[in-house]
Design an enzyme around this catalytic site. Structure first.
Site, PDB file in Angstrom:
ATOM      1  CE  LYS A   1      50.304  37.694  41.122  1.00  0.00           C
ATOM      2  NZ  LYS A   1      49.904  38.656  40.089  1.00  0.00           N
TER       3      LYS A   1
ATOM      4  CD  GLU B   1      46.461  33.719  34.656  1.00  0.00           C
ATOM      5  OE1 GLU B   1      47.318  33.332  35.475  1.00  0.00           O
ATOM      6  OE2 GLU B   1      46.704  34.590  33.796  1.00  0.00           O
TER       7      GLU B   1
ATOM      8  CD  GLU C   1      56.633  35.496  40.774  1.00  0.00           C
ATOM      9  OE1 GLU C   1      56.263  36.691  40.688  1.00  0.00           O
ATOM     10  OE2 GLU C   1      55.849  34.557  40.978  1.00  0.00           O
TER      11      GLU C   1
ATOM     12  N   GLY D   1      47.483  39.286  29.639  1.00  0.00           N
ATOM     13  CA  GLY D   1      48.831  38.709  29.671  1.00  0.00           C
ATOM     14  C   GLY D   1      48.922  37.400  28.903  1.00  0.00           C
ATOM     15  NE  ARG D   2      43.716  34.219  30.903  1.00  0.00           N
ATOM     16  CZ  ARG D   2      43.430  35.140  31.806  1.00  0.00           C
ATOM     17  NH1 ARG D   2      44.403  35.749  32.459  1.00  0.00           N
ATOM     18  NH2 ARG D   2      42.175  35.477  32.055  1.00  0.00           N
TER      19      ARG D   2
ATOM     20  CG  HIS E   1      56.408   5.017  25.512  1.00  0.00           C
ATOM     21  ND1 HIS E   1      56.502   3.659  25.383  1.00  0.00           N
ATOM     22  CD2 HIS E   1      56.327   5.519  24.252  1.00  0.00           C
ATOM     23  CE1 HIS E   1      56.519   3.343  24.089  1.00  0.00           C
ATOM     24  NE2 HIS E   1      56.407   4.457  23.388  1.00  0.00           N
TER      25      HIS E   1
ATOM     26  CE  LYS F   1      47.683  43.924  30.833  1.00  0.00           C
ATOM     27  NZ  LYS F   1      46.444  43.214  30.590  1.00  0.00           N
TER      28      LYS F   1
HETATM   29  O1  F6P Z   1      49.995  34.910  37.283  1.00  0.00           O
HETATM   30  C1  F6P Z   1      49.318  36.097  37.242  1.00  0.00           C
HETATM   31  C2  F6P Z   1      49.732  36.995  36.123  1.00  0.00           C
HETATM   32  O2  F6P Z   1      49.154  38.228  36.340  1.00  0.00           O
HETATM   33  C3  F6P Z   1      49.397  36.463  34.746  1.00  0.00           C
HETATM   34  O3  F6P Z   1      48.099  36.712  34.378  1.00  0.00           O
HETATM   35  C4  F6P Z   1      50.408  37.155  33.914  1.00  0.00           C
HETATM   36  O4  F6P Z   1      50.545  36.543  32.673  1.00  0.00           O
HETATM   37  C5  F6P Z   1      51.633  37.018  34.773  1.00  0.00           C
HETATM   38  O5  F6P Z   1      51.146  37.175  36.090  1.00  0.00           O
HETATM   39  C6  F6P Z   1      52.737  37.983  34.499  1.00  0.00           C
HETATM   40  O6  F6P Z   1      52.333  39.301  34.639  1.00  0.00           O
HETATM   41  P1  F6P Z   1      53.191  40.516  34.108  1.00  0.00           P
HETATM   42  O7  F6P Z   1      53.282  40.392  32.611  1.00  0.00           O
HETATM   43  O8  F6P Z   1      52.446  41.747  34.518  1.00  0.00           O
HETATM   44  O9  F6P Z   1      54.541  40.445  34.732  1.00  0.00           O
END
Ligand code: F6P
Length: 568
Positions: A516, A360, A219, A273-274, A391, A213
């Site tokens: 972060k 979240e 990452e 995002g979620r 199990h 987003k």
């Molecule tokens: O973990 C935090 C967060 O901002 C989430 O809300 C989001 O889904 C994820 O990181 C990934 O964010 P992006 O889509 O901006 O890479």
């Protein structure tokens, strides 16, 4: 509600607190004996059946929960969400994931603009692009068909699409459409995840979709640079144009990364995002794998629940009922967790997705107006498909902690198996457990029953089941792509209902920021220590000790290494 008024100060909440004392004296064994109560606790919609009779609630409880919903202005809050009001007040944004699956002719406004045409522009672009790739009219740099896709993203840019992909892999219609194709997800910044994802793939036949987003997530961006290196080291820098596309709200950063803006698929800051699986975040990778027409049915399933959620009366409204019952379990009984137990292996990634959507969204410490909450919000979500979970952790659920359970069952298996001579077919065997477990939890087993079975006295305490453990059962007619869309939307809205009642902002996530920031400080330290030999400074004793140990024990890591990619 006035800004500092919390839901726990309302008469409706206090009334439920008093009522709880009555309910505590009931046992589900007795509640289940009241057939007309149980009948009233069944709700049907669009082929699915919700049975919440195994909740520790009576019809009077439900009435009181509806009064609580009124006190929390639930109807108005749902209306405000659909109307595009900036209900995500800390980020000053609308919350319009319902617009992502709205029909083409719907009108849904954000900031005075109907967003549905924009949504469909992107969907049309995805349809066109995915058809080109699937048909082989869009090929890679060496002229080969792109049959494999790596979607790079994390959190909301990963978990929802992974859940849907996992659920579709065994659906006959979807799997037929995916023949000869692979979709993989690279989420973790751990280089092992890179290795796992590129192993066995050929850059010449691989398309990479970078999903973020913000396009700033550390990452995802490192993984994107790593996979770009994998592509360019094999095919040269110009291959990026044919092998890398992006999904983001930040098209400027997409371009800066080196991806052609024409190959970027937009979404908007009114999509959390979620809550983004129905945007290009999910629709692009899934369309590349299964074709747009399959994915469109997923959007229709979600849309059917959107209509139901906004229009059905609360006593027939599945997401509202589920949300109210969760509040009852968390805030009144004090049960801190919820187990999500789909009796379908196809739904194995459902609980991990809902973990993010729920935890979240609702794991907050203050009200939407910033007032510290004197009650807990959110719950700890976890789960595994049945019967595997049975199990694993069901021992605790049956005789240890009380954990309200969601049992999700499917009438028709995606992959029926019949064996001649077996007592039942394989899906019936699975479903026998789906029907049995909720009763085991609700009724338990008394010492008297055990005595009658001649169980030795010393084992009776160990073999006794207290019962009175709440659950609900959701029975879906099948698990096709439409039903999967419905299931997603039910949980999204249920979680919003909980947040609306608790009076929190379910659509921000400030709690992920601090870690972060601290990681940035560590990253700087690792950089300067490795490159210049700087000593570890500015950390507490514990972190400094760990960091020193880490650096000393990995002193063979080169200071200025050339690019090295996984070699398996
Ligand atoms: O973990 C935090 C967060 O901002 C989430 O809300 C989001 O889904 C994820 O990181 C990934 O964010 P992006 O889509 O901006 O890479």
């Amino acid at each position: 509600m006035a800004s500092s008024t919390l839901i726990c100060d309302t008469e409706a909440w206090k009334d439920l607190k008093g009522h709880l004392e009555e309910i505590k004296h009931t046992h589900l064994r007795d509640l289940m004996a009241d057939t007309s109560r149980c009948q009233s606790m069944m709700v049907e919609f669009d082929g699915m059946l919700l049975d919440y009779s195994r909740q520790r609630a009576t019809l009077a409880t439900m009435d009181k929960l509806y009064v609580l919903a009124e006190a929390a202005h639930l109807k108005q809050k749902i209306g405000s969400m659909y109307a595009g009001e900036h209900i995500n007040s800390t980020e000053n944004r609308s919350v319009l994931h319902v617009a992502l699956r709205a029909p083409r002719d719907a009108v849904i406004n954000s900031d005075g603009k109907n967003v549905v045409p924009d949504v469909w522009n992107v969907l049309d672009k995805i349809r066109e692009f995915s058809e080109k790739v699937r048909s082989g009219s869009w090929v890679g740099a060496t002229g080969k068909v792109l049959k494999d896709v790596i979607a790079i993203g994390i959190g909301g840019s990963f978990l929802g699409p992974l859940f849907v992909h996992t659920a579709l892999q065994t659906d006959p219609e979807a799997s037929e459409c995916a023949k000869g194709r692979q979709l993989r997800f690279l989420a973790n910044v751990d280089p092992i995840d890179v290795a796992r994802n590129i192993t066995g793939l050929n850059p010449e036949t691989t398309l990479v979709v970078v999903v973020s987003k913000t396009f700033t997530t550390a990452e995802t961006m490192l993984n994107a640079r790593t996979v770009r290196a994998w592509i360019t080291s094999a095919l040269g820098p110009s291959a990026v144009a044919k092998h890398m596309v992006a999904v983001s709200t930040n098209l400027a950063l997409v371009e800066k990364f080196g991806i052609d803006p024409n190959n970027a698929f937009a979404f908007w800051d009114w999509v959390g995002g979620r809550y983004s699986v129905c945007s290009a975040v999910g629709v692009l990778p899934l369309s590349l794998q299964y074709g747009f027409s399959v994915v469109e049915k997923f959007l229709k399933g979600a849309s059917s629940i959107d209509q139901h959620f906004i229009s059905a009366p609360f006593d027939k409204n599945i997401p509202v009922l589920l949300g109210l019952l969760s509040v009852w379990n968390v805030s009144f009984f004090g049960y801190p967790a919820r187990a999500i137990l789909p009796y379908s292996q196809a739904l194995e990634k459902f609980a991990p997705h809902i973990q993010q959507v729920s935890m979240e969204s609702n794991g907050k410490g203050v009200s939407i107006d910033g007032v510290p909450l004197p009650y807990e919000s959110g719950e700890i979500d976890f789960g595994e498909p049945g019967t595997n979970g049975q199990h694993s952790f069901y021992q605790l659920i049956h005789q240890g902690r009380v954990i309200p359970c969601d049992f999700i069952g499917v009438v028709k298996s995606q992959q029926p198996v019949y064996l001649e001579g077996e007592v039942v077919n394989n899906h019936d065997e699975l479903m026998s457990n789906f029907f049995a477990q909720p009763d085991a939890l609700a009724y338990g087993k008394t010492s008297l029953e055990l005595q009658k079975e001649n169980v030795p006295q010393h084992l009776i305490p160990h073999k006794t089941f207290s019962g009175n453990r709440p659950s609900l059962s959701l029975l879906l007619p099948s698990l096709n792509v439409y039903n999967i869309g419905q299931l997603l939307a039910i949980y999204e809205h249920r979680i919003a209902v909980e947040g609306f009642i608790w009076g929190i902002n379910s659509f921000d996530q400030w709690g992920v920021e601090l870690g972060k920031v601290l990681a940035t400080q560590v990253r700087k330290q690792l950089h300067t220590s490795r490159k210049k030999g700087d000593s570890v400074e500015g950390f507490n004793f514990s972190t400094a000790t760990l960091l020193k140990r880490y650096l000393e024990a990995s002193s063979d890591v080169p200071a200025d290494p050339p690019t090295v990619l996984p070699q398996i």
